[in-house]
Design a protein around this motif. Structure first.
Motif, PDB file in Angstrom:
ATOM      1  N   PRO A 140      -0.763   2.369  -7.524  1.00 45.71           N
ATOM      2  CA  PRO A 140      -1.031   0.954  -7.196  1.00 45.71           C
ATOM      3  C   PRO A 140      -1.599   0.169  -8.371  1.00 45.71           C
ATOM      4  O   PRO A 140      -1.273  -1.000  -8.563  1.00 45.71           O
ATOM      5  CB  PRO A 140      -2.043   1.045  -6.049  1.00 45.71           C
ATOM      6  N   ALA A 180      -5.152  -8.278   3.171  1.00 47.46           N
ATOM      7  CA  ALA A 180      -3.878  -7.570   3.126  1.00 47.46           C
ATOM      8  C   ALA A 180      -3.216  -7.701   4.489  1.00 47.46           C
ATOM      9  O   ALA A 180      -3.876  -7.950   5.512  1.00 47.46           O
ATOM     10  CB  ALA A 180      -4.065  -6.106   2.763  1.00 47.46           C
ATOM     11  N   GLU A 233      -7.415  -4.776   2.574  1.00 43.81           N
ATOM     12  CA  GLU A 233      -6.737  -3.764   1.765  1.00 43.81           C
ATOM     13  C   GLU A 233      -7.315  -2.374   1.996  1.00 43.81           C
ATOM     14  O   GLU A 233      -6.576  -1.402   2.116  1.00 43.81           O
ATOM     15  CB  GLU A 233      -6.852  -4.148   0.292  1.00 43.81           C
ATOM     16  N   GLN A 268       1.450   0.996   0.053  1.00 41.92           N
ATOM     17  CA  GLN A 268       1.786  -0.376  -0.286  1.00 41.92           C
ATOM     18  C   GLN A 268       3.297  -0.475  -0.433  1.00 41.92           C
ATOM     19  O   GLN A 268       3.905   0.196  -1.267  1.00 41.92           O
ATOM     20  CB  GLN A 268       1.113  -0.788  -1.594  1.00 41.92           C
ATOM     21  N   THR A 292       4.299  -6.789  -2.130  1.00 41.26           N
ATOM     22  CA  THR A 292       3.201  -7.557  -2.702  1.00 41.26           C
ATOM     23  C   THR A 292       3.393  -9.028  -2.396  1.00 41.26           C
ATOM     24  O   THR A 292       4.505  -9.566  -2.534  1.00 41.26           O
ATOM     25  CB  THR A 292       3.114  -7.350  -4.220  1.00 41.26           C
ATOM     26  N   GLN A 349      -3.142 -11.694  -5.778  1.00 36.09           N
ATOM     27  CA  GLN A 349      -2.061 -10.878  -5.245  1.00 36.09           C
ATOM     28  C   GLN A 349      -2.597 -10.051  -4.092  1.00 36.09           C
ATOM     29  O   GLN A 349      -3.701  -9.502  -4.170  1.00 36.09           O
ATOM     30  CB  GLN A 349      -1.495  -9.946  -6.322  1.00 36.09           C
ATOM     31  N   TYR A 350      -1.809  -9.953  -3.019  1.00 34.11           N
ATOM     32  CA  TYR A 350      -2.222  -9.208  -1.837  1.00 34.11           C
ATOM     33  C   TYR A 350      -1.159  -8.176  -1.495  1.00 34.11           C
ATOM     34  O   TYR A 350       0.024  -8.340  -1.821  1.00 34.11           O
ATOM     35  CB  TYR A 350      -2.451 -10.148  -0.651  1.00 34.11           C
ATOM     36  N   ARG A 351      -1.586  -7.143  -0.820  1.00 34.11           N
ATOM     37  CA  ARG A 351      -0.688  -6.042  -0.513  1.00 34.11           C
ATOM     38  C   ARG A 351      -0.191  -6.101   0.921  1.00 34.11           C
ATOM     39  O   ARG A 351      -0.891  -6.597   1.810  1.00 34.11           O
ATOM     40  CB  ARG A 351      -1.386  -4.701  -0.752  1.00 34.11           C
ATOM     41  N   ILE A 365       0.803  -3.290   3.593  1.00 38.96           N
ATOM     42  CA  ILE A 365       0.562  -1.859   3.739  1.00 38.96           C
ATOM     43  C   ILE A 365       1.244  -1.357   5.003  1.00 38.96           C
ATOM     44  O   ILE A 365       1.150  -1.977   6.072  1.00 38.96           O
ATOM     45  CB  ILE A 365      -0.952  -1.576   3.801  1.00 38.96           C
TER      46      ILE A 365
END
Length: 721
Positions: A60, A120, A203, A673, A676, A683-685, A687
């Motif tokens: 990641p 996230a 996250e 992940q 994105t 920036q966010y994931r 999941i």
């Protein structure tokens, strides 16, 4: 291993240690004191770059480095909380606004975030729904990746205007992902909401932080080695007001400021310095009983201190406890030369010589003596100047400061003092007042006592010599029994507590135990405020670990910090299922690891099996010794595990590879992940995981993958058994 091999080739490396836990590796490099830390950082960056090809492709985050001593305590704690806003928004402001601005300040090494709650989108797959639709986890992951894209799409060039093409391929929240079509079954779309829960989440949902009993985001600022703590903290506080730009529903609190105790300590030393100068001048006046004769050595004293400040400025030294202590000690030295010079000049004036002639003659007679006194006294501190290691680095400013003050005082005594005596000093008068006569009587009485005792000692020479024997024995005994240490324990109004529960404890259970410890701390009347964090991340290296940073009330309002630690240790020991290691953090921590106690033994062996065998044995032996508290080890290899044996032949018959099996497991249980979100400022994931309620279900805990149009259910894990 690839990183360690590259790091071992860097020049000036003293030691290297690494801590490896699930999903996290931290390597600490310690360089010798002669190596420039900035140049070493460039070598570290080059070593990381040269090993990038050897890293896993789906990491990641790439490796990063910081110029910081991990064992050093943060110099500033900032806590952000809100009773209205979600913690993800509080974390967004703390991480992207405050932390970034602080990191740009010269001297800041890193800003740690305790209890990070970064936003996230979590897609929690339902194994039953996937089985009913015959959909694999890899299909879900591919659908998410293909639905959330952020690619350049070009522009349109017209005759007079040009238009940039902008698509809505980016999905930014959970609601936007729910209608995503995963696949088609029976000519009908199967959307993501049909086979999974899509939620706005965070996250890492296995870390938490509190300010007292309120959920919060805590920022811990660490300085770079060699920088001034007070300057760094002042620069942080001079930033444009964060309170004016933060939302009204958010609270910002300074939990702890390390510079406050440093300022108090420096103020105490400065007061001692001023008091010492005043007392020295008073003693000179009491014995010389002449205002002019008192002013001349006083000027020599003040000019010596000012001249030392000038040399310290040129050498880029700071006013800290060691340099101010050197100046305080030098006050008693720097006036000696001037007093000796004045006494010799006054002696000639008492014989009838004029002040100018007495100054020339007296300075000529005593000049060599003052030079020898000054050089010999300064030579005492030369060995300290050339000491090596940590002690040499710590005491270097001390030795240079006091040596410079002595040398400057010698120069002033040979130049300024005779000149002032020739201009302002007058021959002593035979007529004196009551004050002078009273002090003269006291002085004569002291001289008579000294004469009597001296004659007695000279008469009893053998007894005087034999008296040295018990004094030497007593000195040796006291040297043996007096406690010894690198630095004395200092009360800086802070306590560090590291918590540890059984290996394999769930995150929710760990939170409960941590809150029980926090309740005990909250009931302690000496505590002003404290923060608490739990979960793997930041300084916590495992999921069964947590920490509390406790800020105490001012010293005049409470007991000693060691007494408070003893009281807390007794109360916390009653809480079952968790161990708490309390310590008064020393002002200077040597070494690259922040340990649970102030002393640490390290076992080394090329055979890791032997380390695993003998580390618990050593721990038990040390725990049985008298006088030891909080004995523990950082070896954690007893975490419960589920062993999965892959039937390779059966998988081959089904057309499934081992890589596909492990990919499916990672997607199901590894909070993988899969995409994105590129927002405006962060920036966010996205999941992918299995719904938590199914992860411990032996009947529904299956991982699915697609094989053409066929879904193969290939694994069932009876976790409860």
């Amino acid at each position: 291993m690839p990183l360690e091999r590259q790091f071992s080739t860097i020049a000036g490396l003293d030691s290297m240690s690494s801590v490896n836990t699930l999903g996290l590796t931290q390597i600490t490099l310690q360089f010798n004191l002669a190596r420039d830390i900035d140049a070493a950082a460039l070598d570290v960056q080059a070593a990381i770059t040269s090993t990038l090809r050897g890293f896993p492709q789906d990491m990641p985050n790439p490796p990063t480095y910081r110029k910081v001593n991990p064992a050093d305590q943060p110099i500033l704690y900032l806590a952000l909380s809100s009773t209205i806003l979600p913690l993800s928004e509080v974390n967004e402001f703390a991480d992207t606004f405050i932390a970034q601005r602080i990191s740009m300040i010269n001297g800041v090494a890193q800003v740690q975030v305790f209890g990070s709650q970064k936003y996230a989108v979590r897609v929690q797959a339902n194994p039953r729904a996937l089985a009913s639709y015959r959909i694999g986890l890899d299909e879900v992951a591919d659908a998410i990746r293909h639905a959330n894209v952020n690619l350049p799409t070009g522009d349109l060039q017209g005759k007079h205007k040009a238009f940039v093409l902008q698509t809505n391929g980016q999905l930014e929240n959970a609601a936007a992902y729910e209608p995503v079509i995963v696949t088609w079954r029976d000519k009908s779309p199967v959307r993501l909401r049909d086979v999974a829960k899509v939620i706005d989440s965070i996250e890492n949902n296995r870390v938490s932080g509190w300010l007292r009993d309120v959920r919060a985001i805590v920022l811990a600022v660490q300085r770079q080695p060699g920088t001034n703590t007070v300057e760094v903290v002042d620069a942080i506080k001079q930033l444009p007001s964060c309170r004016e730009q933060m939302p009204a529903a958010m609270d910002l609190e300074i939990l702890y400021d390390r510079s406050a105790s440093i300022r108090e300590s420096v103020d105490d030393v400065k007061f001692t310095l001023v008091l010492t100068i005043s007392l020295v001048i008073l003693v000179i006046f009491l014995f010389l009983r002449n205002l002019t004769a008192t002013i001349i050595p006083s000027l020599a004293l003040i000019l010596s201190v000012v001249g030392t400040f000038s040399v310290m400025y040129l050498l880029e030294y700071s006013l800290d406890n060691l340099s101010l202590m050197a100046l305080t000690l030098s006050v008693g030295f720097v006036v000696d030369d001037a007093i000796v010079m004045i006494e010799n000049i006054v002696r000639h004036m008492e014989h009838g010589e004029k002040p100018r002639q007495a100054a020339f003659k007296g300075s000529r007679e005593i000049g060599f003596t003052i030079i020898s006194m000054t050089v010999s006294l300064a030579a005492v501190f030369i060995p300290v100047l050339f000491m090596g290691g940590i002690m040499g680095r710590l005491l270097r400013e001390f030795s240079v400061t006091i040596s410079v003050a002595i040398l400057i005082s010698g120069f002033i005594s040979l130049s300024q003092t005779p000149a002032l005596c020739s201009r302002f000093l007058r021959p002593p008068s035979d007529k004196h007042g009551f004050f002078y006569n009273s002090l003269e009587a006291i002085s004569n009485g002291m001289l008579w006592i000294y004469e009597v005792t001296l004659r007695l000692v000279l008469r009893l020479k053998l007894l005087t010599l034999l008296s040295m024997i018990p004094l030497l024995i007593l000195t040796g005994y006291l040297f043996k029994v007096i406690p010894k240490g690198f630095l004395s324990s200092e009360d800086t109004s802070q306590i560090l507590a590291i918590t540890e529960a059984a290996q394999g404890i769930s995150f929710e259970d760990m939170k409960i135990h941590q809150q029980e410890v926090a309740k005990v701390v909250m009931q302690e009347p000496a505590v002003r405020s404290f923060m608490s964090s739990v979960g793997a991340g930041g300084p916590n290296q495992s999921s069964n670990a947590g920490r509390l940073f406790i800020h105490l009330k001012p010293r005049e309002e409470r007991k000693k910090v060691d007494d408070i630690i003893d009281d807390l240790r007794v109360q916390i020991a009653r809480i079952p299922g968790i161990r708490v290691f309390l310590q008064n953090p020393p002002s200077i921590r040597v070494g690259g690891q922040q340990t649970k106690s102030q002393y640490q033994f390290t076992l080394q062996s090329p055979d890791i099996g032997q380390l695993h065998q003998y580390a618990p044995i050593l721990e038990e032996k040390v725990r049985a010794l008298e006088g030891f508290l909080d004995v523990t080890t950082d070896l954690q290899i007893t975490n419960p595990e589920v062993k999965i044996d892959i039937n390779r032949d059966r998988a081959s018959v089904l057309g499934v590879t081992v890589q596909q099996i492990e990919d499916a497991l990672y997607s199901a249980f590894g909070t993988r992940q899969v995409s994105t979100i590129y927002a405006t400022n962060n920036q966010y994931r996205v999941i992918l995981e299995v719904e938590p309620e199914f992860q411990m279900d032996p009947h529904c805990c299956r991982c699915f993958m697609s094989k053409g149009a066929i879904t193969v259910s290939f694994l069932s894990i009876p976790l409860r058994q």
